[in-house]
Design a protein around this motif. Sequence first.
Motif, PDB file in Angstrom:
ATOM      1  N   HIS A 169       7.144  -3.546   5.651  1.00  0.00           N
ATOM      2  CA  HIS A 169       8.490  -2.626   5.357  1.00  0.00           C
ATOM      3  C   HIS A 169       8.490  -1.572   4.233  1.00  0.00           C
ATOM      4  CE1 HIS A 169      12.842  -2.047   4.582  1.00  0.00           C
ATOM      5  NE2 HIS A 169      12.726  -2.373   3.261  1.00  0.00           N
ATOM      6  N   ASP A 170       8.901  -0.502   4.820  1.00  0.00           N
ATOM      7  CA  ASP A 170       8.502   0.334   3.705  1.00  0.00           C
ATOM      8  C   ASP A 170       9.704   0.878   2.556  1.00  0.00           C
ATOM      9  OD1 ASP A 170       6.445   1.034   5.111  1.00  0.00           O
ATOM     10  OD2 ASP A 170       6.986   2.870   5.946  1.00  0.00           O
ATOM     11  N   VAL A 171       9.593   1.147   1.544  1.00  0.00           N
ATOM     12  CA  VAL A 171      10.466   1.416   0.720  1.00  0.00           C
ATOM     13  C   VAL A 171      10.033   2.402  -0.222  1.00  0.00           C
ATOM     14  CG1 VAL A 171       9.505  -0.301  -1.000  1.00  0.00           C
ATOM     15  CG2 VAL A 171      11.794   0.209  -1.248  1.00  0.00           C
ATOM     16  N   SER A 172      11.082   3.239  -0.659  1.00  0.00           N
ATOM     17  CA  SER A 172      10.820   4.417  -1.438  1.00  0.00           C
ATOM     18  C   SER A 172      11.284   4.225  -2.958  1.00  0.00           C
ATOM     19  CB  SER A 172      11.781   5.625  -1.083  1.00  0.00           C
ATOM     20  OG  SER A 172      11.608   6.732  -1.929  1.00  0.00           O
ATOM     21  N   VAL A 173      10.004   4.591  -3.897  1.00  0.00           N
ATOM     22  CA  VAL A 173      10.119   3.795  -5.221  1.00  0.00           C
ATOM     23  C   VAL A 173      10.138   5.381  -5.681  1.00  0.00           C
ATOM     24  CG1 VAL A 173       9.216   2.930  -7.115  1.00  0.00           C
ATOM     25  CG2 VAL A 173       8.826   1.809  -4.806  1.00  0.00           C
TER      26      VAL A 173
ATOM     27  N   GLY B 204       6.960   6.878  -4.782  1.00  0.00           N
ATOM     28  CA  GLY B 204       6.655   7.471  -3.418  1.00  0.00           C
ATOM     29  C   GLY B 204       7.031   6.286  -2.388  1.00  0.00           C
ATOM     30  N   VAL B 205       6.155   6.540  -1.173  1.00  0.00           N
ATOM     31  CA  VAL B 205       6.808   5.681  -0.228  1.00  0.00           C
ATOM     32  C   VAL B 205       5.747   4.492  -0.351  1.00  0.00           C
ATOM     33  CG1 VAL B 205       6.943   4.884   2.264  1.00  0.00           C
ATOM     34  CG2 VAL B 205       8.015   7.009   1.021  1.00  0.00           C
ATOM     35  N   TRP B 206       6.159   3.021  -0.623  1.00  0.00           N
ATOM     36  CA  TRP B 206       5.237   1.815  -0.521  1.00  0.00           C
ATOM     37  C   TRP B 206       5.516   1.133   0.711  1.00  0.00           C
ATOM     38  CZ3 TRP B 206       1.386   0.536  -3.878  1.00  0.00           C
ATOM     39  CH2 TRP B 206       1.062   1.517  -5.002  1.00  0.00           C
ATOM     40  N   ARG B 207       4.485   0.451   1.192  1.00  0.00           N
ATOM     41  CA  ARG B 207       4.319  -0.250   2.166  1.00  0.00           C
ATOM     42  C   ARG B 207       4.333  -1.768   1.892  1.00  0.00           C
ATOM     43  NH1 ARG B 207       2.023   1.932   7.182  1.00  0.00           N
ATOM     44  NH2 ARG B 207       4.289   3.073   7.254  1.00  0.00           N
ATOM     45  N   PHE B 208       5.381  -2.742   1.824  1.00  0.00           N
ATOM     46  CA  PHE B 208       5.133  -4.078   1.782  1.00  0.00           C
ATOM     47  C   PHE B 208       4.394  -4.343   3.124  1.00  0.00           C
ATOM     48  CE2 PHE B 208       8.902  -3.924  -1.065  1.00  0.00           C
ATOM     49  CZ  PHE B 208       8.419  -4.736  -2.014  1.00  0.00           C
ATOM     50  N   GLU B 209       3.409  -5.528   2.880  1.00  0.00           N
ATOM     51  CA  GLU B 209       2.821  -5.937   4.047  1.00  0.00           C
ATOM     52  C   GLU B 209       2.761  -7.717   3.781  1.00  0.00           C
ATOM     53  OE1 GLU B 209      -0.916  -4.103   3.599  1.00  0.00           O
ATOM     54  OE2 GLU B 209      -0.363  -2.155   4.293  1.00  0.00           O
ATOM     55  N   VAL B 210       3.258  -8.231   4.866  1.00  0.00           N
ATOM     56  CA  VAL B 210       2.964  -9.823   4.759  1.00  0.00           C
ATOM     57  C   VAL B 210       2.195 -10.043   5.821  1.00  0.00           C
ATOM     58  CG1 VAL B 210       4.347 -11.924   5.094  1.00  0.00           C
ATOM     59  CG2 VAL B 210       5.264 -10.234   3.676  1.00  0.00           C
ATOM     60  N   THR B 211       0.979 -10.943   5.577  1.00  0.00           N
ATOM     61  CA  THR B 211       0.389 -11.433   6.739  1.00  0.00           C
ATOM     62  C   THR B 211       0.730 -13.083   6.671  1.00  0.00           C
ATOM     63  OG1 THR B 211      -1.295  -9.782   6.270  1.00  0.00           O
ATOM     64  CG2 THR B 211      -1.846 -11.777   7.742  1.00  0.00           C
ATOM     65  N   ALA B 212       1.160 -13.512   7.861  1.00  0.00           N
ATOM     66  CA  ALA B 212       1.584 -15.043   7.921  1.00  0.00           C
ATOM     67  C   ALA B 212       0.506 -15.464   9.113  1.00  0.00           C
ATOM     68  CB  ALA B 212       2.972 -15.023   8.435  1.00  0.00           C
ATOM     69  N   TYR B 213       0.082 -16.638   8.819  1.00  0.00           N
ATOM     70  CA  TYR B 213      -1.185 -17.234   9.549  1.00  0.00           C
ATOM     71  C   TYR B 213      -0.368 -18.390  10.264  1.00  0.00           C
ATOM     72  CZ  TYR B 213      -4.380 -14.151   6.903  1.00  0.00           C
ATOM     73  OH  TYR B 213      -5.162 -13.332   6.289  1.00  0.00           O
ATOM     74  N   GLU B 214      -0.808 -18.182  11.638  1.00  0.00           N
ATOM     75  CA  GLU B 214      -0.468 -19.318  12.467  1.00  0.00           C
ATOM     76  C   GLU B 214      -1.905 -19.827  12.738  1.00  0.00           C
ATOM     77  OE1 GLU B 214       1.658 -19.933  16.531  1.00  0.00           O
ATOM     78  OE2 GLU B 214       0.747 -17.935  16.227  1.00  0.00           O
ATOM     79  N   ASN B 215      -2.170 -21.073  11.878  1.00  0.00           N
ATOM     80  CA  ASN B 215      -3.679 -21.719  11.894  1.00  0.00           C
ATOM     81  C   ASN B 215      -4.376 -20.509  11.340  1.00  0.00           C
ATOM     82  OD1 ASN B 215      -2.782 -24.208  13.020  1.00  0.00           O
ATOM     83  ND2 ASN B 215      -2.870 -23.256  15.054  1.00  0.00           N
ATOM     84  N   ASP B 216      -5.371 -19.911  12.188  1.00  0.00           N
ATOM     85  CA  ASP B 216      -6.183 -18.860  11.612  1.00  0.00           C
ATOM     86  C   ASP B 216      -5.756 -17.522  12.133  1.00  0.00           C
ATOM     87  OD1 ASP B 216      -7.783 -20.509  10.063  1.00  0.00           O
ATOM     88  OD2 ASP B 216      -9.137 -20.785  11.408  1.00  0.00           O
TER      89      ASP B 216
ATOM     90  N   THR C 162       0.896  -1.213   0.070  1.00  0.00           N
ATOM     91  CA  THR C 162      -0.005   0.119  -0.112  1.00  0.00           C
ATOM     92  C   THR C 162       1.095   1.206   0.086  1.00  0.00           C
ATOM     93  OG1 THR C 162      -0.271   0.097   2.310  1.00  0.00           O
ATOM     94  CG2 THR C 162      -1.723  -1.118   1.260  1.00  0.00           C
ATOM     95  N   MET C 163       0.258   2.435  -0.387  1.00  0.00           N
ATOM     96  CA  MET C 163       1.096   3.763  -0.064  1.00  0.00           C
ATOM     97  C   MET C 163       0.232   4.256   0.831  1.00  0.00           C
ATOM     98  SD  MET C 163       1.676   5.339  -4.036  1.00  0.00           S
ATOM     99  CE  MET C 163       2.969   6.257  -3.291  1.00  0.00           C
ATOM    100  N   PRO C 164       0.682   4.234   2.247  1.00  0.00           N
ATOM    101  CA  PRO C 164       0.339   4.994   3.383  1.00  0.00           C
ATOM    102  C   PRO C 164      -0.285   6.227   3.187  1.00  0.00           C
ATOM    103  CG  PRO C 164       2.012   3.778   4.036  1.00  0.00           C
ATOM    104  CD  PRO C 164       2.100   3.629   2.395  1.00  0.00           C
ATOM    105  N   ALA C 165       0.568   7.139   2.501  1.00  0.00           N
ATOM    106  CA  ALA C 165       0.403   8.694   2.259  1.00  0.00           C
ATOM    107  C   ALA C 165      -0.775   8.953   1.220  1.00  0.00           C
ATOM    108  CB  ALA C 165       1.563   9.519   1.676  1.00  0.00           C
ATOM    109  N   HIS C 166      -1.141   7.932   0.371  1.00  0.00           N
ATOM    110  CA  HIS C 166      -2.384   8.204  -0.379  1.00  0.00           C
ATOM    111  C   HIS C 166      -3.471   7.180  -0.034  1.00  0.00           C
ATOM    112  CE1 HIS C 166       0.126  10.567  -3.229  1.00  0.00           C
ATOM    113  NE2 HIS C 166       1.328   9.513  -2.898  1.00  0.00           N
ATOM    114  N   LYS C 167      -3.275   6.036   1.019  1.00  0.00           N
ATOM    115  CA  LYS C 167      -4.154   5.393   1.346  1.00  0.00           C
ATOM    116  C   LYS C 167      -4.891   4.395   0.357  1.00  0.00           C
ATOM    117  CE  LYS C 167      -5.519   8.392   5.350  1.00  0.00           C
ATOM    118  NZ  LYS C 167      -4.352   8.659   5.839  1.00  0.00           N
ATOM    119  N   HIS C 168      -4.066   3.870  -0.417  1.00  0.00           N
ATOM    120  CA  HIS C 168      -4.500   3.212  -1.508  1.00  0.00           C
ATOM    121  C   HIS C 168      -3.357   2.087  -1.516  1.00  0.00           C
ATOM    122  CE1 HIS C 168      -1.737   4.293  -4.616  1.00  0.00           C
ATOM    123  NE2 HIS C 168      -2.044   5.660  -4.483  1.00  0.00           N
ATOM    124  N   GLY C 169      -3.708   0.978  -2.227  1.00  0.00           N
ATOM    125  CA  GLY C 169      -2.858  -0.277  -2.342  1.00  0.00           C
ATOM    126  C   GLY C 169      -2.611  -0.185  -4.148  1.00  0.00           C
TER     127      GLY C 169
END
Length: 137
Positions: free
Chosen positions: A132-136, A113-125, A80-87
């Motif tokens: 992690h933020d990266v500037s592009v 701009g700044v993009w935020r990588f988001e990883v959601t890892a599931y332990e069962n449910d 996502t781009m946190p500053a723009h509130k979109h993915g």
Amino acid sequence: MNRLGALLLVAGLGMWSSAQAKEECVPGTGVQMSGAADAPWTIQIQLGPDGAPLNTPFDADIIVCTQSQQYPARIVVDATMPAHKHGMNYEPATVKIDSGHYEARNLLFHMPGVWRFEVTAYENDKPHRYTHDVSVQ
């Protein structure tokens, strides 16, 4: 031992066991993502030598580090781009390569701009989120 000393000892043992529960990812092979202190894994993202390109599809390796040999039931990768509130305009695919190694395919950062990588890892449910933020440019 006084009460304060006992409390500090218990707190120290709690921090030690929490720190020992996770294996650190190999330094120099990627970027460690931020996650909750009590998360069961350490997660690292590995981009190509040019980092995250602008307006060009790319893939990223996701490495899950653990000492327990218990890996997530599944992971989901997004950005996502946190500053723009979109993915992103596209939904990436996450492919399991082997235990602890995944590949996020077809990531596309369509704006500078700044993009935020988001990883959601599931332990069962139960979800555990890492970022992690990266500037592009």
